[in-house]
Design a protein around this motif. Sequence first.
Motif, PDB file in Angstrom:
ATOM      1  N   ARG A 108       0.823  -1.219   0.000  1.00  0.00           N
ATOM      2  CA  ARG A 108       0.000   0.000   0.000  1.00  0.00           C
ATOM      3  C   ARG A 108       0.858   1.271   0.000  1.00  0.00           C
ATOM      4  N   GLU A 109       1.915   1.292   0.818  1.00  0.00           N
ATOM      5  CA  GLU A 109       2.750   2.488   0.921  1.00  0.00           C
ATOM      6  C   GLU A 109       3.388   2.836  -0.427  1.00  0.00           C
ATOM      7  N   GLU A 110       3.911   1.822  -1.122  1.00  0.00           N
ATOM      8  CA  GLU A 110       4.520   2.044  -2.433  1.00  0.00           C
ATOM      9  C   GLU A 110       3.470   2.490  -3.447  1.00  0.00           C
ATOM     10  N   ALA A 111       2.287   1.885  -3.385  1.00  0.00           N
ATOM     11  CA  ALA A 111       1.208   2.261  -4.298  1.00  0.00           C
ATOM     12  C   ALA A 111       0.799   3.720  -4.079  1.00  0.00           C
ATOM     13  N   ASP A 112       0.688   4.141  -2.818  1.00  0.00           N
ATOM     14  CA  ASP A 112       0.334   5.528  -2.518  1.00  0.00           C
ATOM     15  C   ASP A 112       1.407   6.492  -3.016  1.00  0.00           C
ATOM     16  N   SER A 113       2.665   6.116  -2.851  1.00  0.00           N
ATOM     17  CA  SER A 113       3.773   6.952  -3.298  1.00  0.00           C
ATOM     18  C   SER A 113       3.750   7.124  -4.819  1.00  0.00           C
ATOM     19  N   ILE A 114       3.554   6.030  -5.541  1.00  0.00           N
ATOM     20  CA  ILE A 114       3.508   6.085  -7.002  1.00  0.00           C
ATOM     21  C   ILE A 114       2.304   6.905  -7.463  1.00  0.00           C
ATOM     22  N   LYS A 115       1.168   6.713  -6.797  1.00  0.00           N
ATOM     23  CA  LYS A 115      -0.030   7.468  -7.150  1.00  0.00           C
ATOM     24  C   LYS A 115       0.229   8.962  -6.976  1.00  0.00           C
ATOM     25  N   ALA A 116       0.846   9.348  -5.872  1.00  0.00           N
ATOM     26  CA  ALA A 116       1.132  10.760  -5.611  1.00  0.00           C
ATOM     27  C   ALA A 116       2.065  11.342  -6.674  1.00  0.00           C
ATOM     28  N   GLN A 117       3.096  10.584  -7.055  1.00  0.00           N
ATOM     29  CA  GLN A 117       4.029  11.053  -8.083  1.00  0.00           C
ATOM     30  C   GLN A 117       3.328  11.265  -9.419  1.00  0.00           C
ATOM     31  N   LEU A 118       2.480  10.310  -9.789  1.00  0.00           N
ATOM     32  CA  LEU A 118       1.765  10.417 -11.058  1.00  0.00           C
ATOM     33  C   LEU A 118       0.748  11.560 -11.041  1.00  0.00           C
ATOM     34  N   GLU A 119       0.063  11.737  -9.914  1.00  0.00           N
ATOM     35  CA  GLU A 119      -0.905  12.829  -9.824  1.00  0.00           C
ATOM     36  C   GLU A 119      -0.201  14.183  -9.850  1.00  0.00           C
ATOM     37  N   ASP A 120       0.983  14.281  -9.231  1.00  0.00           N
ATOM     38  CA  ASP A 120       1.762  15.517  -9.278  1.00  0.00           C
ATOM     39  C   ASP A 120       2.145  15.859 -10.722  1.00  0.00           C
ATOM     40  N   ALA A 121       2.337  14.834 -11.535  1.00  0.00           N
ATOM     41  CA  ALA A 121       2.685  15.046 -12.939  1.00  0.00           C
ATOM     42  C   ALA A 121       1.461  15.345 -13.802  1.00  0.00           C
TER      43      ALA A 121
END
Length: 128
Positions: A108-121
């Motif tokens: 979950r933690e990695e998924a949240d991190s990736i989601k945040a990076q993609l949304e920032d982009a």
Amino acid sequence: MADSVDTIFEELGKMSVLDLVQLKNKIEEEWGITAAAPVAVAAGAPAAGGDGAGAAEEQTEFDVVLTGAGGQKIQVIKVVRAVTGLGLKEAKDLVDNAPNAVKEGIPREEADSIKAQLEDAGAAVEIK
């Protein structure tokens, strides 16, 4: 036999990510196998007559799914490349053909991190 496996394993450790992706693609083409992560199966409904407490296990593996590239497609492709280790063409194809899973079977933690990076982009992302 074990010595040859150890030797190959050591050589793989010396390869760059780009070389490893090319090796994966070559194996898929030559032998017809894929290195796809297994997809988690959704838990079924609780048994009849039970209160349902504890019947469904907590989900431990998540999939990050890119649903749309948004207005800054180049930035999204850069993030996809950084997160997945894919080459430029593969990352562009993944973004262009959304919805697509960016990463599967991750905590979950990695998924949240990736989601945040993609949304920032600027991308639209779901975690399943």
